[in-house]
Design a protein around this motif. Sequence first.
Motif, short mmCIF file in Angstrom:
data_model
loop_
_atom_site.label_atom_id
_atom_site.label_comp_id
_atom_site.label_asym_id
_atom_site.label_seq_id
_atom_site.Cartn_x
_atom_site.Cartn_y
_atom_site.Cartn_z
N UNK A 90 11.30 -7.92 11.44
CA UNK A 90 12.74 -7.58 12.84
C UNK A 90 13.17 -5.97 12.35
N UNK A 91 13.16 -5.75 11.09
CA UNK A 91 13.69 -5.27 11.01
C UNK A 91 12.79 -3.35 11.53
N UNK A 92 11.81 -4.06 12.32
CA UNK A 92 10.94 -2.69 13.05
C UNK A 92 10.58 -3.16 13.94
N UNK A 93 11.34 -2.40 14.93
CA UNK A 93 11.45 -2.44 16.58
C UNK A 93 9.94 -2.01 17.27
N UNK A 94 9.61 -3.24 18.38
CA UNK A 94 8.53 -3.10 18.54
C UNK A 94 7.41 -4.15 17.59
N UNK A 95 7.72 -4.70 16.86
CA UNK A 95 6.84 -4.75 15.64
C UNK A 95 6.23 -6.49 16.63
N UNK A 104 -2.11 -4.77 8.86
CA UNK A 104 -2.53 -3.72 9.85
C UNK A 104 -0.95 -3.33 10.42
N UNK A 105 -1.11 -2.44 11.35
CA UNK A 105 0.08 -1.82 12.22
C UNK A 105 0.87 -2.56 12.28
N UNK A 106 1.78 -2.91 11.90
CA UNK A 106 2.44 -3.78 12.13
C UNK A 106 4.08 -3.54 14.49
N UNK A 107 3.41 -2.80 14.68
CA UNK A 107 3.31 -2.25 16.44
C UNK A 107 2.24 -3.21 17.50
N UNK A 108 1.18 -3.76 16.35
CA UNK A 108 -0.11 -4.09 17.33
C UNK A 108 0.43 -5.37 17.72
N UNK A 109 0.13 -5.65 19.63
CA UNK A 109 0.16 -7.02 20.11
C UNK A 109 -1.02 -7.66 19.75
N UNK A 110 -1.22 -8.81 20.29
CA UNK A 110 -2.24 -9.70 20.48
C UNK A 110 -3.44 -9.16 21.13
N UNK A 111 -3.02 -8.48 21.97
CA UNK A 111 -4.36 -7.03 22.72
C UNK A 111 -5.08 -7.22 21.32
N UNK A 112 -4.86 -6.61 20.80
CA UNK A 112 -5.44 -5.56 18.92
C UNK A 112 -6.07 -6.65 18.85
N UNK A 113 -7.45 -6.45 19.12
CA UNK A 113 -8.93 -7.44 18.29
C UNK A 113 -9.58 -7.00 17.83
N UNK A 114 -10.06 -7.33 16.46
CA UNK A 114 -11.23 -6.80 15.26
C UNK A 114 -11.92 -8.39 15.41
N UNK A 115 -13.38 -7.52 14.90
CA UNK A 115 -14.34 -8.37 14.59
C UNK A 115 -15.34 -8.13 13.49
N UNK A 135 1.01 -1.10 -0.35
CA UNK A 135 -0.15 -0.01 -0.35
C UNK A 135 1.03 1.30 0.02
N UNK A 136 0.56 2.57 -0.77
CA UNK A 136 1.00 3.43 -0.92
C UNK A 136 1.17 3.98 1.07
N UNK A 137 0.78 3.96 1.62
CA UNK A 137 0.66 4.47 3.10
C UNK A 137 1.11 3.99 4.15
N UNK A 138 1.80 2.48 3.77
CA UNK A 138 2.60 1.93 4.21
C UNK A 138 3.70 1.68 4.21
N UNK A 139 4.77 2.06 4.82
CA UNK A 139 6.07 2.42 4.38
C UNK A 139 6.97 0.84 5.69
N UNK A 140 6.23 0.31 6.48
CA UNK A 140 7.07 -0.77 6.93
C UNK A 140 6.36 -2.30 6.27
N UNK A 141 6.79 -2.96 6.05
CA UNK A 141 7.05 -3.91 5.14
C UNK A 141 6.48 -4.78 5.80
N UNK A 142 6.31 -6.23 6.18
CA UNK A 142 6.68 -7.63 6.96
C UNK A 142 6.10 -8.47 5.65
#
Length: 405
Positions: A212-217, A255-266, A176-183
């Motif tokens: 690995x290249x994104x701290x806190x991902x 989604x945001x690579x900094x989100x941990x497993x407490x971030x949930x969506x349905x 995506x054009x708006x997502x700088x960090x890739x996974x």
Amino acid sequence: MKITMNRVSSALLACLVPFSAEAFEFEGYGRIGIGGADAGGKQSCFQLAGAAAKYRLGNECETYWELAGHQDLYKGADGTLWQVHGMVSLYNQYDQSLTFNDENGSVRLPQIWTSLKLPQLNGGGLWAGRRFYKRHDIHINDFYYWNPSGTGFGIEDYGLGDTGLRLSYAFSREDNIDQEDKANRHDINLGGIKANQDAEIEIGLSYIQQADHVEGSHSGWSISAEHKQVNFFGGENRFTVQYGEGPGNALGQTGNLLNDQDYKSIRILESPRWQITPQFGGQLLALVQHDRAPNNGDQTWYSFGVRPSYAFSERFKFYVELGHDQVDPEEGGTRKLTKFTVAPTLALGGMGFMDRPEIRLYWTYATWNRAAQESAEEGTALSDSGAFGSQRHGSNFGVQLETWW
């Protein structure tokens, strides 16, 4: 790096120059128009903060075109087919000059990929490149609720014997054009699951690796399941359930690579599209989505919209669209936006709801509450610094051409 139109066109043509006229396929989509606001000045479109989409009839403030081509490179007697595919797109906000890839618009190559269909894969094939991959959308609000597109490679629609099941695997990186960090992302899709008569179920599982290249991902995952009923009052019906955690909470995207497993969506959505008679068609959407976000606050998004269409003759249609979005955040008041559009339409492609091209005159009226105004981004239609000032209602009018081929 900024991209010029000549560079984009040359790159696309270089990939799509036909080896024979019969082997070249061409398709596209486009919309263009001009509009204004009752408050004066240019048209300002209505979208609620926290809602992932807006109801689009008479509520699009940009020119958008896609131009795609498909070229056969090799076609074997045994069914082998090697192709190359490409697409150039143009996005430009109304009444704005465009320096390519700036805040007013962009010219891009959203797709450039190759495919190889092999008889050994029972109707399936291999692919590699950047592409739109197994996208699912709702037409009336242009909402791509399941969209694992990206740059990568995979095996697509491998036929599992005589069962009718189709298995796909894709490895990709979000592009995506708006997502700088890739996974790294892995998508497994199983389609062709027989349900009731004229219906199939499709299931998709996505896994997003920790970058690995994104701290806190963090890693994340999501699952989507859709029941699609065809021959439904001349159209189709979709019922979809999606769930995701971590970076998978974008539900069908990364989604945001900094989100941990407490971030949930349905998300649960129901969308019938009908063509009951040659004259009477339409589409409806009912959606609810709950997002759990420990650091940003939970929220629930409700959306309901309907767009009926009636053709009074082969050349004249009339559309009405009503859309309501509501966002209930954990903190702050409930945001509400209701939008209504009428659009007398010159039909150039047919009387059906999905027939194009057509030219529409439209008038759109919207009303919103104080919580929606206070949460709106500065300068947008719903904010007190936007086109309608401190008012919490407003209308737009204009003309639009929409076509696909």
